[in-house]
Enzyme design. Sequence first.
Site, PDB file in Angstrom:
ATOM      1  N   HIS A 326       9.294  -2.164  -1.681  1.00  0.00           N
ATOM      2  CA  HIS A 326       9.390  -0.547  -1.975  1.00  0.00           C
ATOM      3  C   HIS A 326      10.187   0.063  -2.068  1.00  0.00           C
ATOM      4  O   HIS A 326      11.080  -0.311  -1.202  1.00  0.00           O
ATOM      5  CB  HIS A 326       8.075  -0.516  -1.006  1.00  0.00           C
ATOM      6  CG  HIS A 326       7.491   0.706  -1.190  1.00  0.00           C
ATOM      7  ND1 HIS A 326       8.315   1.623  -1.517  1.00  0.00           N
ATOM      8  CD2 HIS A 326       5.669   1.325  -1.863  1.00  0.00           C
ATOM      9  CE1 HIS A 326       7.209   3.025  -1.470  1.00  0.00           C
ATOM     10  NE2 HIS A 326       6.367   2.335  -2.218  1.00  0.00           N
ATOM     11  N   ARG A 346       7.381  11.086  -4.474  1.00  0.00           N
ATOM     12  CA  ARG A 346       8.478  10.642  -5.753  1.00  0.00           C
ATOM     13  C   ARG A 346       7.679  11.392  -7.013  1.00  0.00           C
ATOM     14  O   ARG A 346       8.177  11.941  -7.994  1.00  0.00           O
ATOM     15  CB  ARG A 346       9.054   9.642  -5.694  1.00  0.00           C
ATOM     16  CG  ARG A 346      10.412   9.180  -4.932  1.00  0.00           C
ATOM     17  CD  ARG A 346      10.974   7.561  -5.446  1.00  0.00           C
ATOM     18  NE  ARG A 346       9.538   6.351  -4.933  1.00  0.00           N
ATOM     19  CZ  ARG A 346       9.877   5.391  -5.310  1.00  0.00           C
ATOM     20  NH1 ARG A 346      10.441   5.532  -6.037  1.00  0.00           N
ATOM     21  NH2 ARG A 346       8.223   5.249  -5.021  1.00  0.00           N
TER      22      ARG A 346
END
Lengths: 557, 260
Positions: A326, A346
Amino acid sequence: MPYTPELNELIKKVEKTRPARVEKKRKGEEFPAMSLQERKDILKFHPDFKEEGRSEIKVGPNTGYRIANEMVSLIHAKSRLDPDAVDLNKVDFETDVLVVGGGGAGASAALLARENGAKVLIATKLRLGDANTMMAEGGIQAATKYRKDSPYYHYLDAMGGGHFKNDPDLVKTLVLEAPKVMAWLEKQGTMFSKFDDGLLKAMHGGGTSRKRMHYAGDITGAEIMRTLRDEVKNHPEDIDVLEFTTAVELLLDENGACAGAVLYNLETEEYFIVRAKATILATGGSGRLHIQDFMTTNHYGATGDGLILGYRAGVPLRFLHTVQYHPTGAVFPEQAEGLLITEKFRGAGANVLNVDGEQFVFEREPRDVESSAIIRECLERGKGVPTPTGKFGVWLDSPMIDILQGEGTVRKEFPGKWILFKRYGIDITKEPMLIYPTLHYQNGGLEIKPNSETRVPGLYAAGEVSGGIHGENRLMGNSLLDVVVFGRIAGCAAADYVKTRAEAGQPTLDHVRAYHKALEEAGISVDNRVAPMILPDYSNPEVRKKQLTTAYHGTLR
Amino acid sequence: MSKTESKTKKAVSRTKKKEAGKVPIFVMGKRYDVPDSLTIQKALEYAGYQLVRGCGCRGGICGACGTVYRFPDSYRVEVGLACQTVVQPDMYIAQIPFFPGNKAVYDIETLDPTGATVAALYPEIFKCVGCGTCTRSCPMDIDVLNYVSKAIQGDIAAVAEGSFDCVMCGLCAARCPAEEVQYNFAILARRLYARHLAPKAVHLVQAVANVENGKYDQALEELKKLSTEDLAKIYKSLEHEPDMADEDWTPKEKVQIYED
């Protein structure tokens, strides 16, 4: 631990570039996304491409396949059981369906098997629900906004994310079942984030062409898991649960069909024989193997046990040559090291920045590409932010979210992360987070068909233990979906199988004998290494030296 | 922060010499010297324990590691999650792997989303004395007492929203003098709310109908047959929903969209 004075100094650079970056976001100007060629080029910085990190499997259906050393070392280990020492006539439990694993896939499987008339026994290594599902934060993908999205686009995104290697039949099942799974979860009373008119809120994730990431705050997995766990416990007459009891071997009958499993009580150290007409492996993934010494987001129990059990029973492995890192794991403070910082940050607008406060990558590249860009920035270009413990990270500029979407957004949309950092004296509404890629997901696993069955009759697999759905890289939100989709399917299929199969034959451990023989013939020195690992060992090495009677690394007695 | 930054008074001085960067902690009464930056969970491992119970996600979300501790010169019993609480000098630690609590068995489908339902399944909610120990015990900073009183008032939505961050560690129940199982009636309320009171996602009904009517089957079958190159071509040309687009956004390309 709050940020050190040195880090506070570096944060000033982030603050300096922030107004201009916010302005760009407002205008819809993004950092340019990579072309497929650029994506391909940057992947050489990905840990999967480090050849010295892998070795060849020498036994079983995948002989010759090169995967991570840590996994091969488990595959090249003996069973915990001496087949000759086990009396298979003394049956401790009998059930229609044995579900191994108590996470999202296991709970979904148990509920659907029960709904289809089967008696179920869940054996789970830790507490029911203490699993990776609980830790999934960001969301669950499903093309439910039919005016702008459809399973067609979901299919393409999943394939693109997986480098077009995914098993098309599995992906088709995944995307078509997705809206049904959302409807089922809603019916179970899962508290998804909704608008006032009931419309499910949805966001982008890395590699999505439409906003189809549904969520429940930033604790989506926990909300799904605690709901499913509650529902499993509402059926004590049909579903038995054995906690802190893990499967250490499958049983096969004389026809090669699965006939149950041998369980191990972690506390009393007893072994139990379970006769089951059908068995579902829902044991999850293997992040706790710390492949290539990476930190991990994974749950304590994620040691890949189901892979070992299934592989010994003859089920081939797929896509295990890739591991998902990740892009954003906490790298500071040290107490939070490895913890997942959801991609949703994000999706909500936070930039990823180097030590100079400069953007160097589009925020929503597929995970492997995003991770590679961060690793390159730190290791190759020397633009990483140094941490007090000598590591490197990059900034994730969370304060942008409140500026872009209104004061209080971070507090409201990311309550779990907000409180976590607050405990360490960091206010993520005002200060950026320091992150680095962290081992997150086992992309591959046991081969299954779209109905979750494996090559071994009566043996099913669902969730992270299975492989093929995500190809070589999984998109955010497709694993929470995967566990519920294939968990439900496995539960139905196993219950159906039970109905048509009157009685399992005489159980044996002959496949274990054969496996041990194959190890010997391949000249593999197993010493006293056994698998499955069951739990990682984080005890102090200095203390371990004095534990004179501990036989195996990484396992209990 | 008050819960973890408890007054330790002059506790350290009473113990044997302190190593630099290390603090003495007491696990079930036995002393171990551990680095001062560790969480209770990592400190236990540093001391040589291999955890079986009282350990799960290691990230403050699964609720498996509720821990009780106190300091020698304080009468206060303190609680926290072992994976989130940093060790302090002279902490006396006892893990409570999981506090047993009664869970009612029910069919969420047929229940009325009212306070009467919660009261019938968990009649002890009325025993609450309003002491607030639950709120002070909560490692997630939830105002537990507040949602308990909302439950007594029958405000299911308020219980659901007020308890949303609950990790069901059971520390509230462990400390409750009225022997309530707050975390269990909270999940009942959340499920009642989400199932019966929250506005329905009507678009789901249509999305599911579209799948069941086979509207996407042919297109998906065709995609399945494509070569990687052709698939990649379509993938690259996909229209992307802009980041800041609002809910009304629809794509220009509508070939694979089935509005109704």
